[in-house]
Design a protein around this motif. Structure first.
Motif, PDB file in Angstrom:
ATOM      1  N   ALA A 215      -4.513   5.839   8.015  1.00  0.00           N
ATOM      2  CA  ALA A 215      -5.221   6.916   8.044  1.00  0.00           C
ATOM      3  C   ALA A 215      -4.665   8.148   8.700  1.00  0.00           C
ATOM      4  CB  ALA A 215      -6.762   6.693   8.521  1.00  0.00           C
ATOM      5  N   GLU A 216      -4.088   7.879  10.023  1.00  0.00           N
ATOM      6  CA  GLU A 216      -3.241   8.707  10.707  1.00  0.00           C
ATOM      7  C   GLU A 216      -2.235   9.443   9.687  1.00  0.00           C
ATOM      8  OE1 GLU A 216      -2.498   7.352  14.554  1.00  0.00           O
ATOM      9  OE2 GLU A 216      -4.681   7.359  15.002  1.00  0.00           O
ATOM     10  N   LYS A 217      -1.413   8.540   9.211  1.00  0.00           N
ATOM     11  CA  LYS A 217      -0.204   8.794   8.413  1.00  0.00           C
ATOM     12  C   LYS A 217      -0.479   9.786   7.148  1.00  0.00           C
ATOM     13  CE  LYS A 217       3.918   6.764   6.219  1.00  0.00           C
ATOM     14  NZ  LYS A 217       4.529   5.769   5.850  1.00  0.00           N
ATOM     15  N   TYR A 218      -1.806   9.188   6.708  1.00  0.00           N
ATOM     16  CA  TYR A 218      -1.841  10.060   5.275  1.00  0.00           C
ATOM     17  C   TYR A 218      -3.065  10.924   5.598  1.00  0.00           C
ATOM     18  CZ  TYR A 218       1.239   6.926   3.175  1.00  0.00           C
ATOM     19  OH  TYR A 218       2.461   6.141   2.763  1.00  0.00           O
ATOM     20  N   LYS A 219      -3.785  11.396   6.762  1.00  0.00           N
ATOM     21  CA  LYS A 219      -4.415  12.394   6.960  1.00  0.00           C
ATOM     22  C   LYS A 219      -5.639  12.279   6.327  1.00  0.00           C
ATOM     23  CE  LYS A 219      -0.942  15.684   8.658  1.00  0.00           C
ATOM     24  NZ  LYS A 219      -0.241  14.620   8.836  1.00  0.00           N
TER      25      LYS A 219
ATOM     26  N   SER B 293       0.702  -1.234  -0.004  1.00  0.00           N
ATOM     27  CA  SER B 293      -0.072  -0.031   0.043  1.00  0.00           C
ATOM     28  C   SER B 293       0.819   1.291  -0.052  1.00  0.00           C
ATOM     29  CB  SER B 293      -0.949   0.028   1.130  1.00  0.00           C
ATOM     30  OG  SER B 293      -0.444   0.056   2.470  1.00  0.00           O
ATOM     31  N   PRO B 294       2.107   1.332   0.786  1.00  0.00           N
ATOM     32  CA  PRO B 294       2.810   2.555   0.444  1.00  0.00           C
ATOM     33  C   PRO B 294       3.198   2.861  -0.686  1.00  0.00           C
ATOM     34  CG  PRO B 294       3.695   1.013   2.211  1.00  0.00           C
ATOM     35  CD  PRO B 294       2.670   0.482   1.512  1.00  0.00           C
ATOM     36  N   MET B 295       3.446   1.949  -1.774  1.00  0.00           N
ATOM     37  CA  MET B 295       3.802   2.098  -2.998  1.00  0.00           C
ATOM     38  C   MET B 295       2.544   3.231  -3.763  1.00  0.00           C
ATOM     39  SD  MET B 295       6.623   0.322  -3.366  1.00  0.00           S
ATOM     40  CE  MET B 295       7.313  -0.256  -4.786  1.00  0.00           C
ATOM     41  N   HIS B 296       1.330   2.733  -3.460  1.00  0.00           N
ATOM     42  CA  HIS B 296       0.197   3.654  -4.071  1.00  0.00           C
ATOM     43  C   HIS B 296       0.088   4.806  -3.189  1.00  0.00           C
ATOM     44  CE1 HIS B 296      -1.950   0.189  -6.314  1.00  0.00           C
ATOM     45  NE2 HIS B 296      -0.739  -0.630  -5.687  1.00  0.00           N
ATOM     46  N   LEU B 297      -0.133   4.823  -1.706  1.00  0.00           N
ATOM     47  CA  LEU B 297      -0.228   5.884  -1.185  1.00  0.00           C
ATOM     48  C   LEU B 297       0.802   7.226  -1.493  1.00  0.00           C
ATOM     49  CD1 LEU B 297      -1.572   4.208   1.809  1.00  0.00           C
ATOM     50  CD2 LEU B 297      -3.082   5.564   0.655  1.00  0.00           C
TER      51      LEU B 297
END
Ligand SMILES: NC(=O)c1ccc[n+]([C@@H]2O[C@H](COP(=O)([O-])OP(=O)(O)OC[C@H]3O[C@@H](n4cnc5c(N)ncnc54)[C@H](O)[C@@H]3O)[C@@H](O)[C@H]2O)c1
Length: 352
Positions: A53-57, A23-27
């Motif tokens: 969600a906290e990481k990507y607000k 998922s981080p590769m997408h986000l």
């Protein structure tokens, strides 16, 4: 670095399902596109969804249907176990949401066809993460072959020998199972390299003869070794050997022998030896590398961002997405035919 597509009047509300390893590769990619706003993420493991969600607000959900019903999304990224891609894509498409799914499209060919048809019917895009198609060496070799500089393609070979330990399988509740992963080394690891050759040569596969075995992973059901031959139109054939019990992830090794030279892809780099003595090597540049964040597993290929960026660009410009569902169906068919041949012990014709 932020990418701005057009006048940024088109802003996408993006959702992602499955906040696991990929998922981080997408986000991170989505975050680098000014036209995109990560609206929400979803994972059945609540602490994972909340952390992401906290990481990507953004908002988080544990039920993807709640997310797609409540968030007025424009696009959805599917990063879940293989058996879930089909239903999730269908539900999103029916609500008019563009779909970007991780590979493979689905576990079986009919489900993948259903995904393409439903997306077409609802007038939404379907793209699949075959990010290695954008590797620099792959693009140069494809161009050299397609513009005729290497003459007719004669035969190809693919060697993928990676490491997926017992621990890797035992830690996962879906890897190593026929019903959830849909197979082993073929559908999960070798799929990229098989897709690349088909994408480069642009030929139609007509017959597959393959064998599959589980040789060294007695704790899981699926194959960890496969070899075979894929016959394409115009006499081109591709031989492959893959296993995932090597002690290290070796660079993938692809060779395409042509009338006027031989092209190779070794890991991220490409090489061409022309019969007239010229040589070309296509190296990875520092500027190709994308920072997907610390603690992110290094997967072969660095082009998640390139593929995702191109999908959004093409939607904004009203153009057909390059790595689209219709095209990826051809790779799905090859993968499922390898299993059919391997399990039955017979050759499988793809046009039946
Ligand atoms: N393109 C590539 O190079 C590449 C590399 C690695 C993985 N992948 C693909 O990415 C996908 C995910 O792989 P991964 O390694 O990240 O797996 P993973 O197991 O690490 O992550 C999957 C996540 O989905 C969540 N999940 C499961 N069921 C769910 C549901 N019903 N609703 C919401 N969330 C759910 C899990 O809790 C988990 O967090 C697979 O399709 C895999 O083949 C692609």
């Amino acid at each position: 670095m932020l990418l701005r597509i057009g006048e940024v009047t088109m802003k996408f509300r993006v959702g992602l399902i499955g906040c696991g390893r990929i998922s981080p590769m997408h986000l991170q990619s989505i975050r680098m596109i000014e036209n995109c706003n990560i609206a929400a993420v979803c994972d059945i493991r609540e602490y994972v969804a909340k952390y992401t969600a906290e990481k990507y607000k953004c908002n988080y959900y544990t039920n993807y249907l709640d997310m797609i019903d409540k968030e007025a999304l424009d696009t959805i990224h599917i990063c879940t176990p293989h058996y879930l891609h089909h239903n999730m894509a269908i539900e999103a498409a029916k609500r008019g949401i563009h779909v970007i799914t991780e590979k493979p499209m689905a576990i079986n060919y009919n489900d993948a066809v259903d995904m393409v048809n439903t997306c077409n019917k609802n007038n939404v895009t379907l793209s699949v993460l075959f990010q290695n198609r954008y590797n620099r060496g792959v693009q140069v070799i494809k161009n050299e072959i397609q513009n005729g500089n290497l003459g007719r393609v004669l035969s190809g070979r693919v060697i993928v020998t990676w490491n997926r330990s017992d621990e890797y399988y035992l830690k996962s509740d879906w890897k190593g199972t026929w019903d959830k992963e849909g197979g082993g080394v073929v559908i999960d690891q070798a799929i990229h390299s098989l897709d690349l050759v088909r994408y480069i040569v642009e030929k139609k596969a007509i017959k597959v003869d393959a064998s599959i075995r589980n040789r060294n992973h007695k704790k899981v059901q699926v194959e960890d070794c496969a070899e075979g031959i894929i016959y394409f139109e115009d006499g081109f054939n591709l031989s492959f050997y893959t296993m995932n019990y090597f002690t290290s992830d070796m660079p993938i090794d692809i060779t395409i022998h042509c009338e006027r030279g031989t092209a190779s892809i070794i890991g991220d780099e490409g090489y061409i030896d022309y019969v007239d003595g010229r040589k070309m090597s296509i190296k990875l540049l520092d500027s190709d590398r994308i920072d997907y964040g610390s603690n992110v597993k290094k997967y072969w290929g660095y082009c998640h961002y390139t593929l995702i960026k191109k999908v959004y660009e093409n939607i904004v410009l009203g153009k057909e997405v390059e790595v689209n569902g219709e095209d990826c169906l051809k790779t799905q068919k090859i993968i499922n035919s390898i299993y059919e041949s391997g399990l039955s012990g017979h050759s499988v014709f793809l046009n039946k």
